[in-house]
Design an enzyme around this catalytic site. Structure first.
Site, PDB file in Angstrom:
ATOM      1  CB  SER A 128      -5.339 -26.339 -31.240  1.00  0.00           C
ATOM      2  OG  SER A 128      -4.182 -25.791 -30.369  1.00  0.00           O
ATOM      3  CE  LYS A 183      -5.644 -29.805 -29.662  1.00  0.00           C
ATOM      4  NZ  LYS A 183      -6.425 -29.950 -28.498  1.00  0.00           N
ATOM      5  CG  HIS A 186      -1.408 -29.041 -32.305  1.00  0.00           C
ATOM      6  ND1 HIS A 186      -1.575 -28.983 -30.994  1.00  0.00           N
ATOM      7  CD2 HIS A 186      -1.050 -27.809 -33.046  1.00  0.00           C
ATOM      8  CE1 HIS A 186      -1.450 -27.612 -30.904  1.00  0.00           C
ATOM      9  NE2 HIS A 186      -1.241 -26.854 -31.783  1.00  0.00           N
ATOM     10  CG  ASN A 187      -2.348 -31.249 -28.043  1.00  0.00           C
ATOM     11  OD1 ASN A 187      -2.596 -30.268 -28.890  1.00  0.00           O
ATOM     12  ND2 ASN A 187      -3.168 -31.192 -26.778  1.00  0.00           N
TER      13      ASN A 187
HETATM   14  P1  NDP Z   1     -14.290 -29.096 -18.837  1.00  0.00           P
HETATM   15  O1  NDP Z   1     -13.538 -30.013 -19.545  1.00  0.00           O
HETATM   16  O2  NDP Z   1     -14.114 -28.554 -17.592  1.00  0.00           O
HETATM   17  O3  NDP Z   1     -15.723 -29.719 -18.678  1.00  0.00           O
HETATM   18  C1  NDP Z   1     -17.015 -28.892 -18.116  1.00  0.00           C
HETATM   19  C2  NDP Z   1     -18.131 -29.138 -18.972  1.00  0.00           C
HETATM   20  O4  NDP Z   1     -18.332 -30.321 -18.954  1.00  0.00           O
HETATM   21  C3  NDP Z   1     -19.366 -28.505 -18.238  1.00  0.00           C
HETATM   22  O5  NDP Z   1     -20.061 -27.826 -19.297  1.00  0.00           O
HETATM   23  C4  NDP Z   1     -19.925 -29.481 -17.428  1.00  0.00           C
HETATM   24  O6  NDP Z   1     -21.162 -29.359 -17.120  1.00  0.00           O
HETATM   25  C5  NDP Z   1     -19.828 -30.703 -18.620  1.00  0.00           C
HETATM   26  N1  NDP Z   1     -19.946 -31.928 -18.249  1.00  0.00           N
HETATM   27  C6  NDP Z   1     -19.361 -32.802 -17.293  1.00  0.00           C
HETATM   28  N2  NDP Z   1     -19.418 -33.877 -17.047  1.00  0.00           N
HETATM   29  C7  NDP Z   1     -20.774 -33.846 -17.718  1.00  0.00           C
HETATM   30  C8  NDP Z   1     -21.712 -34.938 -17.880  1.00  0.00           C
HETATM   31  N3  NDP Z   1     -21.413 -36.303 -17.191  1.00  0.00           N
HETATM   32  N4  NDP Z   1     -22.905 -34.589 -18.583  1.00  0.00           N
HETATM   33  C9  NDP Z   1     -22.824 -33.538 -18.998  1.00  0.00           C
HETATM   34  N5  NDP Z   1     -22.321 -32.587 -19.183  1.00  0.00           N
HETATM   35  C10 NDP Z   1     -21.030 -32.741 -18.354  1.00  0.00           C
HETATM   36  O7  NDP Z   1     -14.516 -27.770 -19.873  1.00  0.00           O
HETATM   37  P2  NDP Z   1     -13.880 -26.911 -20.836  1.00  0.00           P
HETATM   38  O8  NDP Z   1     -14.533 -26.042 -21.388  1.00  0.00           O
HETATM   39  O9  NDP Z   1     -12.532 -26.548 -20.317  1.00  0.00           O
HETATM   40  O10 NDP Z   1     -13.512 -28.083 -21.924  1.00  0.00           O
HETATM   41  C11 NDP Z   1     -14.382 -28.807 -22.695  1.00  0.00           C
HETATM   42  C12 NDP Z   1     -13.588 -29.789 -23.721  1.00  0.00           C
HETATM   43  O11 NDP Z   1     -12.559 -28.939 -24.318  1.00  0.00           O
HETATM   44  C13 NDP Z   1     -12.912 -30.774 -23.061  1.00  0.00           C
HETATM   45  O12 NDP Z   1     -12.843 -31.910 -23.595  1.00  0.00           O
HETATM   46  C14 NDP Z   1     -11.322 -30.260 -22.933  1.00  0.00           C
HETATM   47  O13 NDP Z   1     -10.553 -31.321 -22.890  1.00  0.00           O
HETATM   48  C15 NDP Z   1     -11.321 -29.557 -24.362  1.00  0.00           C
HETATM   49  N6  NDP Z   1     -10.537 -28.364 -23.870  1.00  0.00           N
HETATM   50  C16 NDP Z   1      -9.790 -27.844 -25.121  1.00  0.00           C
HETATM   51  C17 NDP Z   1      -8.925 -26.743 -24.749  1.00  0.00           C
HETATM   52  C18 NDP Z   1      -8.170 -26.366 -25.845  1.00  0.00           C
HETATM   53  O14 NDP Z   1      -7.224 -25.574 -25.844  1.00  0.00           O
HETATM   54  N7  NDP Z   1      -8.330 -26.631 -27.119  1.00  0.00           N
HETATM   55  C19 NDP Z   1      -8.700 -26.015 -23.622  1.00  0.00           C
HETATM   56  C20 NDP Z   1      -9.603 -26.707 -22.771  1.00  0.00           C
HETATM   57  C21 NDP Z   1     -10.139 -27.787 -22.820  1.00  0.00           C
HETATM   58  P3  NDP Z   1     -21.726 -28.633 -15.734  1.00  0.00           P
HETATM   59  O15 NDP Z   1     -21.702 -27.087 -16.038  1.00  0.00           O
HETATM   60  O16 NDP Z   1     -23.167 -29.144 -15.783  1.00  0.00           O
HETATM   61  O17 NDP Z   1     -20.880 -29.237 -14.904  1.00  0.00           O
END
Ligand code: NDP
Length: 478
Positions: A128, A183, A186-187
């Site tokens: 988070s 987590k 938390h949310n």
């Molecule tokens: P996204 O959730 O937007 O995911 C994008 C990433 O996933 C890119 O690197 C993309 O690769 C990859 N991807 C998607 N589909 C595939 C696939 N089938 N095979 C391989 N790679 C894939 O990225 P975020 O950085 O926003 O979030 C990452 C994780 O963190 C998520 O699970 C999200 O829920 C979590 N998160 C947590 C937050 C927090 O505050 N804790 C905030 C935001 C996110 P490519 O570049 O090739 O498209």
């Protein structure tokens, strides 16, 4: 390989997490499905530390020292399964896959079990703090085996946020899905906190008659006291902001329909399954969903009801103080409910989660970070098996001292027609817990009447049924 850790999935979160590892002196292997992202990371931030860029899965795995530690930071859901399936066959026994995405804890349990059977440790980690947290220090909630934490913990402790007393905001929460579960809660608490703050704002605006700027000042003052928290701080920022296009308060030009990504909803869904009354979190989720029903709201706008009448200035200041009391008391209730859910999840899945450690790692880095969490940690430190936060003497005293004002605020809101589902639900929870007798006895009677569902008595053991359709004698139902 020489890299101590690898990160695959280099969108905002993964990229910042990789940089955080590198800035803390770890050699980091980096990989992304689309290799352009990997190259961009190294070009832009390569000077921050040691990055080993890998274009193929094989190169990525080969770049890691053994036992390998590989963080997956991709879109939660099917993408995570796809990436696991891509890497797992390339790994050896004892390697550790870490999923830092927002996975549902049930998925984490399934993945952990499948990989355990293949000799691979799977660690579901709740992270988070958003992208800033990922870079400068998030709150980290790892599940998985104790063995995997022994290998991973020291790295996580380096990159985690530090609480005011210097302790890293990471702890081994418990086996398999415990980290993602915590987590999730938390949310849910985050949703409740945000809703309560929104209600306080609404009351200060409609009943106290304050402007957004004045409310920002009020929140800033509150932020120097017991409500000191990140969410109160950013609320003041948002309220003080003026829309550059119109010169109006920003909060007045934003469409009043709240959106959600789903983790609050999960909290409530799971709470229903576990039978935990998280009414404050549920009201927060429903309040967002209600706000989004534009058609329903349009169709209902002419329903009769009072128009809030702003108070005189002296009364307004007094009312603002009462709202602070109501907010604080309701906050105690939502944390009570959230920690109840943590406890219930821990019991249901045999995780043995230490609630005090959970409060401790939420003190910094995450969205709900607040001075308040140190108090919760203290309450659980004093009594590890505290049945409820409200059973803590200090919290009980504080909520007792706030309750008069809290009732005034809820009554005023009802009288003036300002919806306060969070404040009201919290107060109802408090009063229900206090009640010597609840009308649940009547509910039991109704259930027995229409469905012969039986009831228990206050004066003897056993189950009973009244012959409602006959002579209404009572029979022993075992
Ligand atoms: P996204 O959730 O937007 O995911 C994008 C990433 O996933 C890119 O690197 C993309 O690769 C990859 N991807 C998607 N589909 C595939 C696939 N089938 N095979 C391989 N790679 C894939 O990225 P975020 O950085 O926003 O979030 C990452 C994780 O963190 C998520 O699970 C999200 O829920 C979590 N998160 C947590 C937050 C927090 O505050 N804790 C905030 C935001 C996110 P490519 O570049 O090739 O498209």
């Amino acid at each position: 390989g020489t890299a101590q850790i690898g990160v695959t999935g280099l969108a905002v979160m993964g990229r910042n997490l990789a940089r955080n590892f590198a800035r803390n002196g770890f050699a980091v292997a980096v990989h992304n499905r689309t290799a352009a992202r990997t190259r961009a990371l190294v070009e832009e931030f390569g000077h921050e530390g040691t990055f080993v860029a890998a274009e193929s899965a094989e190169d990525f795995v080969a770049a890691l020292e053994r036992p390998r530690r590989l963080v997956i930071m991709v879109k939660a859901g099917e993408a995570t399964d796809a990436v696991i399936e891509e890497f797992a066959p390339l790994l050896d026994e004892g390697d550790v896959i870490i999923d830092g995405g927002n996975a549902h804890f049930a998925d984490t349990r399934r993945r952990e079990k499948e990989l355990r059977e293949r000799g691979i440790h799977f660690v579901g980690v709740g992270i988070s703090g958003g992208e800033e947290g990922a870079l400068h220090g998030p709150s980290i909630m790892p599940g998985g085996s104790a063995e995997s934490y022994a290998s991973l913990g020291p790295l996580l402790e380096k990159i985690a946020a530090k609480a005011p007393d210097g302790t890293p905001c990471v702890t081994h929460v418990g086996p398999d899905g415990a980290g993602h579960f915590v987590k999730m809660v938390h949310n849910g608490i985050e949703y409740a906190d945000m809703q309560l703050i929104a209600e306080a704002y609404h009351l200060l605006r409609a009943v106290a008659g304050y402007s957004p700027g004045r409310i920002a000042e009020t929140f800033r003052t509150w932020n120097t006291g017991r409500l000191d928290s990140y969410l109160i701080e950013i609320t003041a920022e948002v309220l003080a902001h003026t829309d550059p296009a119109t010169g109006e308060p920003f909060v007045d030009v934003v469409l009043d329909q709240a959106e959600q990504k789903g983790t609050g909803r999960w909290t409530v869904q799971i709470a229903l399954d576990l039978g935990v009354p998280v009414s404050g979190i549920a009201e927060a989720v429903f309040a967002r969903s209600l706000s989004g029903h534009a058609g329903l709201r349009d169709a209902s706008r002419s329903l009769p009801g009072p128009q809030p009448e702003p108070l005189e200035p002296e009364d307004a200041a007094r009312f603002a103080d009462q709202v602070e009391q109501a907010l604080y008391a309701s906050k105690i209730v939502s944390y009570t409910q959230g920690f109840h859910q943590v406890q219930a999840g821990s019991d249901a899945y045999g995780w043995d989660v230490d609630a005090g450690s959970v409060a401790a790692i939420w003190r910094a880095g995450c969205i709900i970070r607040a001075a308040f969490l140190d108090r919760i940690r203290g309450a659980y430190d004093e009594r590890r098996d505290l049945p409820s936060l409200l059973a803590d003497k200090q919290f009980a005293e504080e909520i007792g001292a706030a309750q008069d004002d809290w009732r005034q605020v809820v009554a005023t809101a009802a009288r003036q027609g300002v919806p306060t589902p969070g404040f009201s639900a919290a107060l109802a929870y408090y009063d229900a817990l206090r009640a010597a007798r609840l009308p649940a006895a009547l509910t039991q009677g109704q259930r027995d009447f229409f469905g012969a569902h039986t009831y228990r008595r206050t004066d003897r053991e056993g189950s009973f049924h009244t012959l409602w359709g006959g002579d209404r004698t009572e029979v022993d139902a075992g």
